[in-house]
Write a protein that holds these residues in place. Structure first.
Motif, short mmCIF file in Angstrom:
data_model
loop_
_atom_site.label_atom_id
_atom_site.label_comp_id
_atom_site.label_asym_id
_atom_site.label_seq_id
_atom_site.Cartn_x
_atom_site.Cartn_y
_atom_site.Cartn_z
N PRO A 114 0.83 -1.21 0.00
CA PRO A 114 0.00 0.00 0.00
C PRO A 114 0.86 1.26 0.00
CG PRO A 114 -0.07 -1.10 2.13
CD PRO A 114 0.62 -2.03 1.18
N ASN A 115 0.38 2.30 -0.67
CA ASN A 115 1.15 3.55 -0.76
C ASN A 115 1.44 4.15 0.60
OD1 ASN A 115 1.21 3.39 -3.53
ND2 ASN A 115 -0.59 4.69 -3.82
N ASP A 116 0.48 4.02 1.51
CA ASP A 116 0.67 4.65 2.82
C ASP A 116 1.47 3.78 3.78
OD1 ASP A 116 -1.08 2.67 3.52
OD2 ASP A 116 -2.81 4.00 3.67
N GLY A 117 1.85 2.59 3.33
CA GLY A 117 2.70 1.75 4.14
C GLY A 117 1.99 0.95 5.22
N VAL A 118 0.72 1.23 5.46
CA VAL A 118 -0.02 0.51 6.49
C VAL A 118 -0.32 -0.91 6.01
CG1 VAL A 118 -2.09 0.45 7.90
CG2 VAL A 118 -1.10 2.66 7.24
N PRO A 119 0.18 -1.91 6.71
CA PRO A 119 -0.06 -3.28 6.29
C PRO A 119 -1.54 -3.65 6.35
CG PRO A 119 1.19 -3.19 8.37
CD PRO A 119 0.94 -1.80 7.94
N GLN A 120 -1.94 -4.49 5.38
CA GLN A 120 -3.35 -4.86 5.29
C GLN A 120 -3.50 -6.37 5.28
OE1 GLN A 120 -3.49 -2.74 1.62
NE2 GLN A 120 -4.99 -1.27 2.35
N VAL A 121 -4.63 -6.86 5.74
CA VAL A 121 -4.89 -8.29 5.64
C VAL A 121 -5.21 -8.63 4.19
CG1 VAL A 121 -5.65 -8.69 8.00
CG2 VAL A 121 -7.29 -7.86 6.31
N SER A 122 -4.70 -9.76 3.74
CA SER A 122 -4.95 -10.16 2.36
C SER A 122 -5.95 -11.31 2.31
CB SER A 122 -3.65 -10.58 1.68
OG SER A 122 -3.27 -11.85 2.15
N GLN A 123 -6.68 -11.37 1.22
CA GLN A 123 -7.70 -12.39 1.06
C GLN A 123 -7.69 -12.84 -0.39
OE1 GLN A 123 -11.60 -10.87 1.67
NE2 GLN A 123 -12.61 -12.86 1.59
N SER A 124 -7.50 -14.13 -0.60
CA SER A 124 -7.47 -14.67 -1.95
C SER A 124 -8.83 -15.26 -2.29
CB SER A 124 -6.38 -15.73 -2.06
OG SER A 124 -6.42 -16.36 -3.32
N ILE A 125 -9.43 -14.81 -3.38
CA ILE A 125 -10.76 -15.27 -3.76
C ILE A 125 -10.70 -16.03 -5.08
CG2 ILE A 125 -13.11 -14.56 -4.35
CD1 ILE A 125 -12.40 -11.95 -2.70
N PRO A 126 -10.78 -17.36 -5.04
CA PRO A 126 -10.75 -18.15 -6.27
C PRO A 126 -12.01 -17.88 -7.08
CG PRO A 126 -10.40 -19.52 -4.32
CD PRO A 126 -10.89 -18.20 -3.84
N LEU A 127 -11.84 -17.71 -8.40
CA LEU A 127 -12.99 -17.38 -9.24
C LEU A 127 -13.39 -18.53 -10.15
CD1 LEU A 127 -11.86 -13.79 -10.30
CD2 LEU A 127 -13.46 -14.40 -8.48
N GLU A 128 -12.41 -19.02 -10.91
CA GLU A 128 -12.69 -20.09 -11.85
C GLU A 128 -11.51 -21.05 -11.87
OE1 GLU A 128 -14.34 -18.65 -15.80
OE2 GLU A 128 -13.39 -16.83 -15.06
N CYS A 129 -11.77 -22.26 -12.30
CA CYS A 129 -10.71 -23.26 -12.44
C CYS A 129 -11.15 -24.27 -13.48
CB CYS A 129 -10.45 -23.95 -11.09
SG CYS A 129 -9.08 -25.10 -11.11
N TRP A 130 -10.36 -24.42 -14.53
CA TRP A 130 -10.73 -25.39 -15.56
C TRP A 130 -9.51 -26.01 -16.23
CZ3 TRP A 130 -10.56 -20.18 -16.31
CH2 TRP A 130 -9.93 -19.72 -17.46
N ARG A 131 -9.78 -27.09 -16.98
CA ARG A 131 -8.70 -27.79 -17.69
C ARG A 131 -8.62 -27.32 -19.13
NH1 ARG A 131 -7.14 -31.90 -14.01
NH2 ARG A 131 -8.13 -31.08 -12.13
N ALA A 132 -7.44 -27.47 -19.72
CA ALA A 132 -7.26 -27.10 -21.11
C ALA A 132 -6.02 -27.81 -21.64
CB ALA A 132 -7.12 -25.59 -21.25
N ARG A 143 -8.12 -15.98 -10.02
CA ARG A 143 -8.44 -15.61 -8.65
C ARG A 143 -8.24 -14.10 -8.48
NH1 ARG A 143 -3.88 -15.98 -4.66
NH2 ARG A 143 -2.20 -14.89 -5.73
N LEU A 144 -8.89 -13.61 -7.44
CA LEU A 144 -8.81 -12.20 -7.13
C LEU A 144 -8.14 -12.06 -5.78
CD1 LEU A 144 -9.81 -9.44 -8.28
CD2 LEU A 144 -11.81 -9.70 -6.80
N LEU A 145 -7.24 -11.09 -5.67
CA LEU A 145 -6.59 -10.86 -4.39
C LEU A 145 -7.06 -9.52 -3.84
CD1 LEU A 145 -4.37 -12.27 -2.63
CD2 LEU A 145 -2.80 -10.56 -3.53
N LYS A 146 -7.57 -9.57 -2.63
CA LYS A 146 -7.99 -8.34 -1.96
C LYS A 146 -7.00 -7.99 -0.86
CE LYS A 146 -13.04 -8.26 -2.49
NZ LYS A 146 -14.30 -8.09 -1.75
N LEU A 147 -6.69 -6.72 -0.76
CA LEU A 147 -5.90 -6.24 0.38
C LEU A 147 -6.79 -5.28 1.15
CD1 LEU A 147 -2.35 -5.66 -1.19
CD2 LEU A 147 -3.16 -7.57 0.20
N GLY A 148 -7.25 -5.74 2.29
CA GLY A 148 -8.11 -4.89 3.11
C GLY A 148 -9.34 -4.40 2.38
N ASP A 149 -10.17 -5.30 1.89
CA ASP A 149 -11.45 -4.97 1.26
C ASP A 149 -11.34 -4.40 -0.15
OD1 ASP A 149 -13.05 -5.92 3.23
OD2 ASP A 149 -13.27 -4.00 4.26
#
Lengths: 245, 245
Positions: free
Chosen positions: B95-113, B136-142
């Motif tokens: 983060p630009n302000d340096g304040v550490p944030q909780v991270s959250q990984s949100i899986p969206l899709e998964c397929w074979r190819a 997947r989507l990664l959120k840092l503090g919402d």
DNA sequence: TAGTGGTCTAGACCACCCA
DNA sequence: GGGTGGTCTAGACCACTAC
């Protein structure tokens, strides 16, 4: 040589680190300049009253930090940006196709100003201290790819001007030879932004097209900040390369 | 232990590097897994028939490469992504302000190819080999900040699915514990691009606004490529941090 | 107290560069 | 041949951790 401060002193550091600091002192004071050979390991061992292995370990660390360069059979040398090979150590932009290109630095403007609060903070200057601002364009094989705006303390780089920059080789090479300031480390912050009119024109891209912005604080020995720059990178045919270990 | 191949052999390598390769072999074969303690230096010295100092130098290099972690008084351990502290070693976005944030990984899709020529080349697979693609989507503090598309060999990661990913901790932690694949090194290429509709929506930015694209090839032991990913980074409130030495 | 990594030493020998 | 860094050894002692 003191054998550490003993007894749980919070300032404990092993002998080889103390030796390292002594050698660092000689670099900071400019006693050994970029490109110079430093005394041999055995010479230093005798001078400091420690074993050669201890000096060696100190130099090991400094070589790992690119402060010194060892050459078997010849000696150990103070790292320099004039040495081809480490000349572009800090430029991570490479062509997408991997074909190396000749680079050309084109100085555009150079003027004096007073440090605003932000520049003063990053360069550890008094607010209002005299600074020099340099703008330049970097071409890689006829294509303009980087537009840099560079902030320097006018005290450290007294007579910097367009003419001086034009005459010199690489910028960091010039800083070394003319001002005795050797760039050793840098912190970069990268962002994606839309090109403003000036950058777009210089980099020959459409206004509003995405550019990579690289903000860099560069340090000399002892983590002293001496340069702040903001670069606009065109990533049409190039990319910023990074290795994570 | 052979004392090098002697006599100008172009394959010469010092003893401690041979020892290093032997230790590497134990890592590659999975004999010592992530988080495990490896035998003590003196134990290894005896086993390999060399002095402790030589083993030490081998381990020194591997510790410098983040393959092993030393802990005084306890032992030397195989590096793991489950260890808090090295869990986000490969994520350079802060983060630009340096304040550490909780991270959250949100899986969206998964397929074979089947691997196209480009993926096959980067992952050293046969063209047409089965691969698994994960978004997947990664959120840092919402705030959503990274949209990743990840390409993996289905052979190495057999039963990977949204459910498996959801259950696990960090992705690289999961790869270690479930598939025995430890990520050790990565090469990244950064560019600035305009957000397409999908990325814009997921990252909650306007379509066409500048994003940082990070293409990463990730390697296990022995520089074997095992993951390819392309991440779209929103750099409104964050930046990619890099240190140049 | 025992075992681990961390430091320091002294000395031997090798590989390389140069005069 | 003499000087430089590079490797390897053997042994001593210190600092930290666990039991």
């Amino acid at each position: 040589m003191n054998r550490a401060s003993s007894l749980h002193a919070p300032t404990f550091s092993p002998l080889y680190r103390q030796i390292k600091q002594l050698i660092m002192g000689n670099l900071e004071s400019g006693e050994w300049g970029p490109g110079d050979a430093i005394p041999s390991e055995s010479e230093l061992a005798g001078r400091f009253g420690v074993s050669q292995g201890t000096v060696r370990k100190a130099i090991d660390e400094m070589a790992a930090e690119n402060l010194l360069v060892r050459q078997q059979g010849k000696g150990t040398f103070v790292a320099t940006h004039k040495d081809p090979g480490s000349a572009f150590r800090f430029l991570r932009l490479v062509p997408n196709d991997g074909v190396p290109q000749v680079s050309q630095s084109i100085p555009l403007e150079c003027w004096r100003a007073k440090a605003g609060p932000d520049v003063a903070r990053t360069l550890a200057l008094e607010p209002g201290a005299p600074i020099t601002i340099l703008r330049r364009l970097l071409k890689l094989g006829d294509e303009p790819v980087v537009f840099d705006e560079i902030y320097l303390s006018s005290e450290l780089f007294p007579d910097l001007s367009l003419e001086v920059v034009r005459a010199g080789d690489s910028l960091y090479g010039l800083f070394e030879s003319r001002y005795g300031v050797c760039m050793v480390r840098a912190d970069e912050r990268l962002r994606a932004v839309a090109a403003d009119r000036v950058s777009a024109e210089l980099l020959q891209v459409a206004e509003g097209s995405p550019l990579l912005v690289v903000e860099r604080v560069t340090f000399t020995y002892g983590r002293k900040p001496v340069e702040w720059r903001r670069g606009f990178y065109s990533t049409r045919n190039h990319h910023y390369r990074n290795e994570l270990g």
